[in-house]
Design an enzyme around this catalytic site. Structure first.
Site, mmCIF file in Angstrom:
data_model
loop_
_atom_site.group_PDB
_atom_site.id
_atom_site.type_symbol
_atom_site.label_atom_id
_atom_site.label_comp_id
_atom_site.label_asym_id
_atom_site.label_seq_id
_atom_site.Cartn_x
_atom_site.Cartn_y
_atom_site.Cartn_z
ATOM 1 N N ASP A 157 0.818 -1.209 0.000
ATOM 2 C CA ASP A 157 0.000 0.000 0.000
ATOM 3 C C ASP A 157 0.854 1.262 0.000
ATOM 4 O OD1 ASP A 157 -2.389 1.720 0.500
ATOM 5 O OD2 ASP A 157 -3.335 -0.194 0.945
ATOM 6 N N HIS B 148 -4.176 5.998 2.779
ATOM 7 C CA HIS B 148 -4.789 4.743 2.330
ATOM 8 C C HIS B 148 -4.188 3.525 3.032
ATOM 9 C CE1 HIS B 148 -5.700 1.585 -0.723
ATOM 10 N NE2 HIS B 148 -6.728 2.334 -1.038
ATOM 11 N N SER C 73 -11.148 -1.229 -1.784
ATOM 12 C CA SER C 73 -9.917 -1.139 -0.986
ATOM 13 C C SER C 73 -10.198 -1.378 0.489
ATOM 14 C CB SER C 73 -9.304 0.265 -1.093
ATOM 15 O OG SER C 73 -8.439 0.357 -2.173
#
Ligand SMILES: *[C@@H]1O[C@H](CO)[C@@H](O)[C@H](O)[C@H]1NC(C)=O
Ligand SMILES: *[C@@H]1O[C@H](CO)[C@@H](O)[C@H](O)[C@H]1NC(C)=O
Ligand SMILES: *[C@@H]1O[C@H](CO)[C@@H](O)[C@H](O)[C@H]1NC(C)=O
Ligand SMILES: *[C@@H]1O[C@H](CO)[C@@H](O)[C@H](O)[C@H]1NC(C)=O
Ligand SMILES: *[C@@H]1O[C@H](CO)[C@@H](O)[C@H](O)[C@H]1NC(C)=O
Ligand SMILES: *[C@@H]1O[C@H](CO)[C@@H](O)[C@H](O)[C@H]1NC(C)=O
Length: 725
Positions: free
Chosen positions: A149, A205, A516
């Site tokens: 990520d 994220h 996600s």
């Protein structure tokens, strides 16, 4: 390095830059260099313990002499040995052609960018859904989840290690956070983005996905006056390792392979992959190829299904050796009620809940109209997120904003922590509000914040953006495999957000939506299963998750899509994950890794394409092909045009040693279905039994039919969806 040499290199580099500037026209001129990924065969004397130096010597021998010797210390951007054999290197087109022709090279392709799969980035702090009933079934002890990520906020309290055991002895990873040490929760982290930087998260994220998978419990997580509660990942006792392969613009395939390469070498048990591009054939798909090697090493891989719904045939990351995860809503709403001047009201959502907004003039978009002191109704046009729209309205002096949900979003609402009073209303309400503005002389609106409500129904509902089947690359395997929470998911965030943000770094949380967000839920659940059953293969864990999924919502009706129509198995896969049931499935459909090779041959891949994916040479000989339906998969999908399917499946007993199952097959009337034998009697643990499923239907009349095959004992229901399409 000798300083004189360094100086010489710098001079040389700037000369080269001048030279290229005069020669090149455009980015893809023949002498401009771009990054290529090169897959190679093992060197003639290859063994798994071959030194990296020897392997690199082999890689160098495949490069043009000038490239191999002219660069400073290494010509390579990455060298790989676990995810694939090969390397990433900057080459001109001519040099790439040279490498392609070298003996020992399988394939050479240009690097490409793969996006992160978040659709919306609102901000919020507070409660998250309490999905996993882990208190009774373990919390992922001893399991390592590797996350590919954007990096991680190492100092976030979600990654404290209080109460954690040290990582298992097999862990070989490193910790590269600079001055900050890893701990027993966050046991490793490195950046594969080039340079020697710590994998700090500048996007958010990665912090969010990692904490969703395995963040520890953080009590009293609250922000901006709403959503006070305990935030926790699905497997709060599992260890985490972050492989930074993405920045805010996305993730390069060459870096993703490097991340998988490192994760495999380090000894992770689970890989969590919340990114994906468009669907491409497996031999051109870096994620499909790298995850094949991971699966071989016993690593379970959870991948996002993609955010390209509600169109069908949009599912990504569809290889049968990974778990493909779609997204659904949860039962929690952050209510921001829109009241129109005519008395009608609509329940929208907002994560930021400031004081109520009194009735003010309502305008539709900007344009010639002055928005100062007004409520602005904004269409989501795709060029800006709702958060960016809110900022624009705020900066223009607007008093409030109504986000008009897109037609395709149906009944979905997506919360965000805005800079101003705001509410996201669904597409149906949006249409009414547009009409009202058009038809009223003096439209007005107010927004009333009504707190966080739980127990909203129906729940779960599929997210409109969740990508759907049938699979483009392998239509005979039902994809996605499963759905899990992916709308308004609250998890850790590197900085405080919303109106009081000011870049403060302190136990912040945020709410995001996207596949996600659903994929790491399943990574965490897989960690819990793996912790309880360390000897289970990735396919066995996947089977446990799929055959225990539920297909009815809280009203005991089939799970609905965003339009509130029954969703069907190309949208929900096997169903919604039930984490407490998945740990104890009774029976599993295991898939031997050798089965994937004849499966790939059967799909029509050439010998050399199969070699690129699997590193197996000469795999597709006579009699070494099977159809997709013959893979021992926990679901069945078959083209309607064939008119019939006869296929064997094998189940393994992982429940009580002595147990008895009888079959229950449910298909619509136009399909004749039978299973033989109709009873399976087990007397031992891990005993295997094979049965035959026979289905016949009218090849021209039947276009679509769905049903299920269930093995039922007094303790278990082992359900496989069947789709004829
Ligand atoms: C390699 O090429 C890419 C463009 O594809 C460029 O951005 C990068 O800086 C180059 N890297 C090296 C080490 O030359
Ligand atoms: C293996 O082969 C490579 C490439 O041909 C060579 O450079 C290396 O020295 C060999 N290693 C051994 C252990 O023989
Ligand atoms: C959140 O809840 C905890 C108890 O669960 C309480 O101690 C704390 O004061 C609350 N915080 C806020 C901001 O309401
Ligand atoms: C506001 O919240 C209350 C309490 O949760 C609930 O009873 C009421 O229905 C909500 N109002 C609207 C308009 O949904
Ligand atoms: C999930 O599994 C548990 C434990 O078997 C069961 O009690 C529960 O009803 C299941 N949940 C749903 C929504 O089916
Ligand atoms: C299924 O298994 C049976 C018994 O093992 C075997 O005779 C039969 O040929 C198999 N059928 C298929 C379609 O593979």
């Amino acid at each position: 390095m000798d300083p004189r040499l360094q100086l010489a290199l710098l001079v040389l580099a700037s000369l080269l830059a001048c030279a290229t500037a005069t020669v090149i026209h455009g980015r893809h001129g023949r002498s401009s260099r771009s990054t290529y990924i090169v897959h190679v065969r093992p060197p003639p004397n290859f063994s798994t313990d071959m030194s990296s130096t020897n392997l690199e010597t082999w890689y160098r021998s495949l490069l043009p002499p000038l490239v191999s010797t002219s660069r400073s210390d290494t010509p390579f951007i990455h060298t790989y040995r676990e995810a694939i054999l090969g390397f990433a290197v900057n080459l001109t087109k001519d040099e790439a052609e040279y490498v392609t022709k070298r003996h020992g090279v399988l394939t050479v392709y240009e690097d490409y960018l793969i996006p992160l799969l978040t659709t919306h980035t609102p901000e919020f702090l507070g409660l998250r859904s309490n999905e996993g009933a882990w208190s009774s079934i373990g919390m992922g002890e001893g399991i390592i989840i590797g996350v590919l990520d954007t990096g991680i906020d190492v100092s976030h309290s979600s990654f404290d290690d209080e109460g954690m055991k040290p990582p298992p002895a097999k862990w070989r990873g490193s910790c590269n956070f600079g001055d900050v040490n890893c701990n027993k929760k966050l046991i490793g982290g490195r950046s594969l983005l080039g340079g020697q930087f710590p994998p700090e998260d500048r996007v958010g994220h990665g912090t969010h996905t990692a904490s969703t998978a395995a963040g520890r419990s953080v009590e009293g997580a609250s922000v901006l006056g709403s959503g006070n509660g305990t935030a926790a990942g699905m497997a709060p006792h599992a260890h985490l390792a972050m492989y930074q392969v993405c920045n805010r613009f996305g993730c390069y395939a060459s870096d993703i392979i490097a991340g998988m390469d490192a994760a495999i070498a380090d000894g992770v048990d689970i890989l969590s992959i919340s990114l994906g591009g468009k669907s491409v054939p497996f031999h051109e798909d870096a994620i499909a190829i790298g995850t094949f090697s991971a699966m071989r090493k016993g690593i379970f891989v959870s991948c996002s299904a993609g955010n390209s719904g509600p169109l069908s045939s949009t599912v990504e990351n569809e290889a049968p050796w990974v778990l493909t995860v779609g997204a659904s809503t949860i039962d929690r709403k952050m209510e921001a009620i829109v009241k129109l001047g005519d008395g009608r009201s609509f329940v929208g959502e907002s994560a930021y809940q400031p004081s109520n907004l009194d009735s003010l003039p309502l305008v539709h978009e900007f344009g010639s109209e002055e928005v100062k002191g007004k409520v602005v109704a904004c269409d989501l046009d795709g060029s800006r997120t709702q958060l960016q729209l809110g900022e624009t309205v705020h900066d223009a002096g607007g008093a409030g904003m109504i986000v008009l949900g897109k037609e395709e979003g149906g009944h979905n609402t997506l919360a965000a922590a805005h800079m101003l009073p705001a509410s996201y209303v669904n597409a149906i309400d949006a249409a009414v509000i547009r009409q009202y503005i058009k038809n009223s002389d003096k439209p007005t609106a107010s927004i009333v914040f009504n707190g966080t409500s739980l127990g909203n129904t129906p729940s779960p509902v599929v997210a409109y953006f969740s990508s759907r089947g049938p699979s483009t690359q392998t239509p005979g395997i039902l994809k996605p495999d499963i759905i899990g929470p992916g709308v308004n998911v609250i998890a850790a965030w590197p900085v405080k957000v919303g109106p009081r943000a000011e870049g403060e770094k302190n136990m912040a949380f945020n709410t995001l939506s996207g596949t996600s967000m659903s994929a790491p839920h399943l990574s965490g659940i897989a960690a819990i299963i793996k912790s309880a059953h360390p000897d289970w293969s990735p396919a066995a864990i996947k089977s446990a998750i799929m055959t225990t999924a539920y297909v009815l919502d809280d009203n005991k009706k089939p799970i609905l899509d965003e339009k509130l129509n029954p969703a069907g198995h190309f949208i929900i896969g096997a169903g919604h994950v039930n984490s407490s049931q998945a740990i104890n499935p009774g029976l599993i459909y295991d898939t031997e890794e050798e089965q994937y090779i004849p499966y790939l041959c059967g799909l029509g891949y050439t010998e050399s394409e199969v070699e690129i994916i699997t590193n197996h040479k000469g795999a597709c000989g006579e009699g070494r092909k099977i159809s997709e339906a013959e893979l021992n998969y926990p679901s069945i999908a078959v083209a309607a045009s064939t008119g019939k399917l006869v296929v064997n499946r094998t189940v393994t007993n992982v429940g009580d040693e002595i147990s008895s199952y009888s079959v229950d097959i449910e298909m619509p009337k136009e399909v004749t279905a039978s299973v033989s034998p109709r009873k399976l009697e087990f007397t031992k643990a891990n005993e295997k039994k094979t049965f035959t499923v026979s289905l016949t239907w009218d090849a021209t009349g039947t276009k679509h039919a769905e049903g299920s095959l269930r093995w039922v004992s007094d303790k278990h229901v082992v359900r496989s969806p069947i789709v004829i399409f």
